[in-house]
Design an enzyme around this catalytic site. Sequence first.
Site, PDB file in Angstrom:
ATOM      1  N   ARG A  80     -15.052  40.076 -10.371  1.00  0.00           N
ATOM      2  CA  ARG A  80     -15.270  38.628 -10.431  1.00  0.00           C
ATOM      3  C   ARG A  80     -14.815  37.914  -9.156  1.00  0.00           C
ATOM      4  O   ARG A  80     -15.116  36.752  -8.951  1.00  0.00           O
ATOM      5  CB  ARG A  80     -14.549  38.045 -11.668  1.00  0.00           C
ATOM      6  CG  ARG A  80     -15.220  38.441 -12.984  1.00  0.00           C
ATOM      7  CD  ARG A  80     -14.320  38.196 -14.195  1.00  0.00           C
ATOM      8  NE  ARG A  80     -13.357  39.281 -14.392  1.00  0.00           N
ATOM      9  CZ  ARG A  80     -12.489  39.329 -15.401  1.00  0.00           C
ATOM     10  NH1 ARG A  80     -12.461  38.365 -16.301  1.00  0.00           N
ATOM     11  NH2 ARG A  80     -11.650  40.355 -15.526  1.00  0.00           N
ATOM     12  N   ARG A  95       2.772  29.890  21.463  1.00  0.00           N
ATOM     13  CA  ARG A  95       2.403  31.120  20.762  1.00  0.00           C
ATOM     14  C   ARG A  95       2.983  32.326  21.493  1.00  0.00           C
ATOM     15  O   ARG A  95       3.556  32.186  22.584  1.00  0.00           O
ATOM     16  CB  ARG A  95       0.880  31.243  20.686  1.00  0.00           C
ATOM     17  CG  ARG A  95       0.234  31.364  22.046  1.00  0.00           C
ATOM     18  CD  ARG A  95      -1.284  31.352  21.955  1.00  0.00           C
ATOM     19  NE  ARG A  95      -1.876  31.409  23.273  1.00  0.00           N
ATOM     20  CZ  ARG A  95      -2.252  32.533  23.896  1.00  0.00           C
ATOM     21  NH1 ARG A  95      -2.098  33.694  23.293  1.00  0.00           N
ATOM     22  NH2 ARG A  95      -2.774  32.497  25.099  1.00  0.00           N
ATOM     23  N   SER A 110       1.228  17.826  40.635  1.00  0.00           N
ATOM     24  CA  SER A 110       0.080  17.914  39.728  1.00  0.00           C
ATOM     25  C   SER A 110      -0.904  18.965  40.215  1.00  0.00           C
ATOM     26  O   SER A 110      -1.060  19.180  41.413  1.00  0.00           O
ATOM     27  CB  SER A 110      -0.635  16.558  39.669  1.00  0.00           C
ATOM     28  OG  SER A 110       0.245  15.606  39.141  1.00  0.00           O
TER      29      SER A 110
END
Length: 455
Positions: free
Chosen positions: A14, A329, A401
């Site tokens: 099922r 991560r 930057s």
Amino acid sequence: MVAVAILAAGRGTRMKSDLPKVLHSLGGRSLVQRVLDSVAVLNPERRLVIVGYGSEKVRASLADEPGLEFVEQTEQLGTGHAVQQLIPHLEGYDGDLLVLNGDVPLLRSETLSNLLKIHQASGNAATILTAHLPEPKGYGRVFCDGNNIVTQIVEERDCTAAQKQNRRINAGVYCFKWSALAAALPQLSADNDQQEYYLTDTVHFLKPVMAVDVSDFQEILGINDRKQLATAYDILQTRVKDRWMAAGVTFIDPDSVTVDDEVILEPDVVIEPQTHLRGKTLIRTGSRIGPGSLVENSQIGENVTVLFSVISDSVVQAGTRVGPYAHLRGHAEVGQNCRIGNFVELKNTVTGDRTNVSHLSYLGDATVGSRVNVGAGTITANYDGVNKHRTVIGDRTKTGSNCVLVAPLTLGENVTVAAGSVVTEDVESNALVIARARQVVKPGWQMQPKDTAGQ
Ligand code: UD1
Ligand code: CA
């Protein structure tokens, strides 16, 4: 003396899945793992898992469980047939056997201890767990005399219309005196709608069999389809969040938050809406996580804020602000009072304290010191197409930057990297490095108009 057997050989038709039913995940742990975990308090002398459909996968998923015995049921001819497979394995065993369906994952350990206690005190041949369900659909119905002595258990598909009205159901959790069960098992027949050997039919050969009601019927929910899996997840989530709220954690909108049950939260943590905490995650006091964040297998120190960010397999120390839209991560470790800002990804990168990586950066495989300022758009080029290389950045170093730090690379302490640099060679401490073409200005220069005639 108790042994435990878990029935986990069925396919679970099922579920409409290739994965064996008992391996479907419920809040980070498989159904069968949860059943196993629920019996741990009983300290069973033996633990047997009956496997069949997807046997290799089920065995592999439980490979870390010491002393677990697997019993093969090559054809799945029903729950009674499954338990029959134990006979050669339990020869000479003289204690009780607790049998559980592998698809009943919400059982509380206290419920099982209580069932076993009643069974052992009463001298029953079998004691089974029952519940009165508002919606008993799909479960076997249990019929008793006035003293809770079971006369029969009838599967729903074999019930008459009148029998279906009985709301007392079989939870799929049984204590048997093994010697009595071993004598009853060979007498089963498959004379029913499914032509299967039902474990529940052993009640006809065992005397007495007693039914014991569970106090919270949510515990015995059996998982047969995806809808029941979702319902079980809901029940589990309510349990987990209620527990943490009682322990001093605020959930701004608990219904929009999910928390795996291995997660640990300290008092005065605030979980904002749409936040998901998974795996072995620890969040220390005073931290505010979310809205819109996912924290997985990570440790978050005190007074950290995490806003619209994803953190997995990583560590964030006290006072650090993460996000919006940061991604940590692969064993990122961020020090205290740092700022990991907008659209910043850290992978396998360690930083000291008070270091800022505020905008649009990727730092992979980097060791970054304290009080470093990583300028907007600074990127570590850590992969040469074959191997990953490390970047080391000393304390108080600043990058302008849009710099590219081409690894392997070491920048000393107090280094200043000019904006737009592509740094390919190590830089000593206290230096300024400018690694880009000098600007050239040609006054009065105009593009020559192209001769487009004839084109
Ligand atoms: C079973 C009970 C039912 C009870 C319900 C509780 C029987 C006949 N019925 O029904 O009375 O109300 O559980 O949830 O026992 N399995 C095997 N080998 C097999 C068949 C099944 O190992 O040959 C395992 C399955 O993997 C599953 C468990 O046994 O973990 C139960 O099987 P399932 O088919 O789900 O039984 P239900 O129809 O739910
Ligand atoms: Ca079932």
